[in-house]
Write an enzyme that holds these catalytic residues in place. Sequence first.
Site, PDB file in Angstrom:
ATOM      1  N   ASN A  77       0.802  -1.215   0.000  1.00 55.35           N
ATOM      2  CA  ASN A  77       0.000   0.000   0.000  1.00 55.35           C
ATOM      3  C   ASN A  77       0.843   1.276   0.000  1.00 55.35           C
ATOM      4  O   ASN A  77       0.401   2.304  -0.493  1.00 55.35           O
ATOM      5  CB  ASN A  77      -0.937  -0.008   1.212  1.00 55.35           C
ATOM      6  CG  ASN A  77      -1.629   1.321   1.423  1.00 55.35           C
ATOM      7  OD1 ASN A  77      -2.526   1.695   0.675  1.00 55.35           O
ATOM      8  ND2 ASN A  77      -1.206   2.049   2.450  1.00 55.35           N
ATOM      9  N   TYR A 141       3.662   9.033 -11.376  1.00 53.81           N
ATOM     10  CA  TYR A 141       2.683   8.282 -10.593  1.00 53.81           C
ATOM     11  C   TYR A 141       1.900   7.328 -11.489  1.00 53.81           C
ATOM     12  O   TYR A 141       1.738   6.137 -11.176  1.00 53.81           O
ATOM     13  CB  TYR A 141       1.744   9.253  -9.881  1.00 53.81           C
ATOM     14  CG  TYR A 141       0.767   8.594  -8.947  1.00 53.81           C
ATOM     15  CD1 TYR A 141       1.180   8.107  -7.711  1.00 53.81           C
ATOM     16  CD2 TYR A 141      -0.580   8.472  -9.281  1.00 53.81           C
ATOM     17  CE1 TYR A 141       0.290   7.505  -6.838  1.00 53.81           C
ATOM     18  CE2 TYR A 141      -1.480   7.878  -8.421  1.00 53.81           C
ATOM     19  CZ  TYR A 141      -1.044   7.393  -7.197  1.00 53.81           C
ATOM     20  OH  TYR A 141      -1.940   6.788  -6.339  1.00 53.81           O
ATOM     21  N   LYS A 145       1.971   3.201 -11.236  1.00 53.51           N
ATOM     22  CA  LYS A 145       0.769   2.440 -10.897  1.00 53.51           C
ATOM     23  C   LYS A 145       0.356   1.509 -12.038  1.00 53.51           C
ATOM     24  O   LYS A 145      -0.107   0.384 -11.798  1.00 53.51           O
ATOM     25  CB  LYS A 145      -0.379   3.387 -10.530  1.00 53.51           C
ATOM     26  CG  LYS A 145      -0.163   4.124  -9.222  1.00 53.51           C
ATOM     27  CD  LYS A 145      -0.014   3.160  -8.045  1.00 53.51           C
ATOM     28  CE  LYS A 145       0.062   3.897  -6.712  1.00 53.51           C
ATOM     29  NZ  LYS A 145       0.161   2.985  -5.556  1.00 53.51           N
TER      30      LYS A 145
END
Length: 244
Positions: A77, A141, A145
């Site tokens: 996470n 980012y 991801k």
Amino acid sequence: MKRFADKVALITGGRSGIGQAIAHRLRDEGAKVFTAQRAPDPDFPNFTADFSDPTTPAQVIEQVIADSGQLDVLINNAGMMQESSIEAISLEDWQRNLTVNLTAPFLLIQAALPHLRATQGSIVNIGSIEGLGANPGHAAYCASKAGLHGLTRAVAVDHGPEGIRCNAVAPGWIDTDLNQDFIDSMDDPQAFRRDIGKIHPVDRTGTPAEVAALVAFLVAEESGFITGQVYTVDGGRMAKLSLP
């Protein structure tokens, strides 16, 4: 009997936000939960960890095994987001985003595999809808991801025959403390809250507990035939077309 009795779970970035909600959900259902992040966690047994350091992931896994002798659940996470245009971002900043968001989960999985093999364990990677689409100024980012989603599928394919499952969850706008602070920094926070809710078909933003509920399902026995999937949790935002 609770679903995760006698199970050991590690949640990175478990001190706040989505990670904290997952940690509480798994503990409430019987798991022994460890968290790992930069700051100490007053709610759980925890390890101080800097995931920009590539030696950290293996050390964290070793600490969990030294304490409990097993690992059943790994939740990747911990992450970071840095806003910058592609032209402006330095190679150093680009690499740091990829290291924290993609390389650290890879190294955690790599170190955890022998222990997850022994317990027929499960992995959930916390991706993002920005691994599927993009907001402006989020190149590093988005790339990290999207890579994490791809890593999820690869781990599921390579290690499914060993009894290890790997899935990902791609949250949209979730009401974490970080997002609340962002809203509060706006000139008109109330208007922003109203407007951000209306881009979702359910007419609101999500909660960390709603993400945690899906994660708990994905690591439970009843999802034993589910692996290699990326589940979008976004109130329908990615399904909604903009007006013509």
